[in-house]
Write a protein that holds these residues in place. Structure first.
Motif, PDB file in Angstrom:
ATOM      1  N   ASN A   6      -8.830  -6.530   3.320  1.00 40.41           N
ATOM      2  CA  ASN A   6      -8.662  -5.423   4.259  1.00 40.41           C
ATOM      3  C   ASN A   6      -9.790  -4.420   4.086  1.00 40.41           C
ATOM      4  O   ASN A   6     -10.248  -4.160   2.974  1.00 40.41           O
ATOM      5  N   SER A  15      -4.700  -7.727  -0.138  1.00 38.44           N
ATOM      6  CA  SER A  15      -3.240  -7.641  -0.129  1.00 38.44           C
ATOM      7  C   SER A  15      -2.645  -9.050  -0.143  1.00 38.44           C
ATOM      8  O   SER A  15      -3.229  -9.997   0.385  1.00 38.44           O
ATOM      9  N   PRO A 138       0.086   0.693   3.483  1.00 34.04           N
ATOM     10  CA  PRO A 138       0.088  -0.112   2.257  1.00 34.04           C
ATOM     11  C   PRO A 138       0.648   0.651   1.061  1.00 34.04           C
ATOM     12  O   PRO A 138       0.578   1.879   1.000  1.00 34.04           O
ATOM     13  N   TRP A 140       0.924   0.020  -3.454  1.00 33.87           N
ATOM     14  CA  TRP A 140       0.285  -0.788  -4.487  1.00 33.87           C
ATOM     15  C   TRP A 140       0.960  -0.566  -5.839  1.00 33.87           C
ATOM     16  O   TRP A 140       1.662   0.413  -6.057  1.00 33.87           O
ATOM     17  N   LEU A 148      -5.594   2.197  -4.462  1.00 33.79           N
ATOM     18  CA  LEU A 148      -5.452   0.986  -3.656  1.00 33.79           C
ATOM     19  C   LEU A 148      -6.537  -0.044  -3.977  1.00 33.79           C
ATOM     20  O   LEU A 148      -6.273  -1.252  -4.037  1.00 33.79           O
ATOM     21  N   VAL A 154      -1.219  -5.586  -4.579  1.00 31.29           N
ATOM     22  CA  VAL A 154      -0.973  -4.905  -3.309  1.00 31.29           C
ATOM     23  C   VAL A 154      -0.080  -5.810  -2.461  1.00 31.29           C
ATOM     24  O   VAL A 154      -0.490  -6.907  -2.057  1.00 31.29           O
ATOM     25  N   VAL A 157       0.363  -6.187   3.855  1.00 34.12           N
ATOM     26  CA  VAL A 157       0.222  -5.132   4.854  1.00 34.12           C
ATOM     27  C   VAL A 157       1.198  -5.417   5.986  1.00 34.12           C
ATOM     28  O   VAL A 157       1.818  -6.485   6.053  1.00 34.12           O
TER      29      VAL A 157
END
Length: 278
Positions: A6, A15, A138, A140, A148, A154, A157
């Protein structure tokens, strides 16, 4: 396992993309499953013989232990002390009462799970954490100072999360898999989806009890599991992380089945100790 990249540059992060549950591969030990079923039947007989007040005390004990676990302050691993009320654990106990009633009319679904989250988060601590709503931003997991871009993990999303939640709902309600295997898979998948800004652990632990209740394993929502998880929380985290890194859910399922067996034993012992506290 699959990860999505991302953003870009210094803001770039990866993620987790949960696999479809049908993609997991594992073998089930029928002997272990039969033994676990017998242990739960023994527990259920103990629970049925309790008074309503005693059951309520045990439900509140689990709510309190679950809240403690969420705060990284587990109770004494050798104790059988029954709950000390506070606003957050009382909310979780109220959410349990609501869920038990709701599941008689609603399937275990996003609607029910979000309603439970709304009740759990009835506290000023959650004023800006979107009570009863799945996250759109998001989150984490990492150390105290993690951000992040350098987080240990993570969760998915929003676009990947929506698909994973639908897949999980279908699995909960339509898969013919053994109930204990399903409970293990559901807990892992829910925690990795991590659909809320906060309280995912508490909701996931309650979801496990609710699933067992809805499938006839328990007659009442009484299972002291959070205390048992807290006894070796690193093992719990390592078992989850192993799946994340290797895509092999077999060891997680073995861990969860063992954990449920230990939770049954611990709950039965706590029931025996009720007379001491009465």
């Amino acid at each position: 396992m699959t990860f999505r990249t991302n953003l870009s540059g210094v803001m770039k992060y990866k993620s987790f993309v949960p696999p479809k549950i049908s993609e997991y591969s594992f073998d089930s030990d029928k002997t272990v499953l039969a033994e676990l079923s017998a242990e739960f039947a023994r527990l259920d007989k103990c629970i049925i013989d309790l008074s309503d007040d005693q059951r309520t005390r045990l439900i509140k004990t689990e709510a309190h232990d679950s809240w403690l676990l969420s705060k990284d302050t587990p109770s004494n691993p050798f104790s059988f002390s029954l709950f000390q009320p506070n606003e957050n654990s009382e909310n979780l106990a109220h959410a349990t009462d609501y869920a038990v009633e709701a599941v008689t009319e609603l399937p275990i679904s996003s609607r029910l799970i979000r309603n439970v989250h709304y009740i759990v988060c009835q506290s000023p601590d959650y004023d800006k954490k979107y009570r009863g709503e799945y996250r759109t931003s998001p989150v984490w997991i990492g150390g105290v100072d993690a951000v992040l871009t350098d987080a240990l993990f993570v969760p998915p999303v929003a676009e990947d999360m929506d698909f994973a939640i639908t897949d999980l709902e279908n699995y909960i309600n339509y898969s013919p898999e053994n109930v204990f295997i399903k409970a293990a898979v559901i807990h892992y998948q829910f925690e990795m989806i991590h659909p809320f800004i906060d309280a995912n652990g508490r909701i996931g632990r309650l979801l496990n009890i609710l699933f067992l209740l809805a499938n006839g394993v328990l007659s009442y929502p009484v299972l002291l599991q959070s205390h048992v998880i807290a006894r070796d929380y690193n093992r719990y985290c390592n078992a989850i992380q192993y799946v994340n890194e290797n895509g092999d859910i077999s060891l997680w399922i073995k861990y969860w089945l063992d954990l449920m067996a230990e939770s049954v034993k611990y709950t039965i012992q706590a029931i025996k100790n009720l007379d001491y506290y009465d």
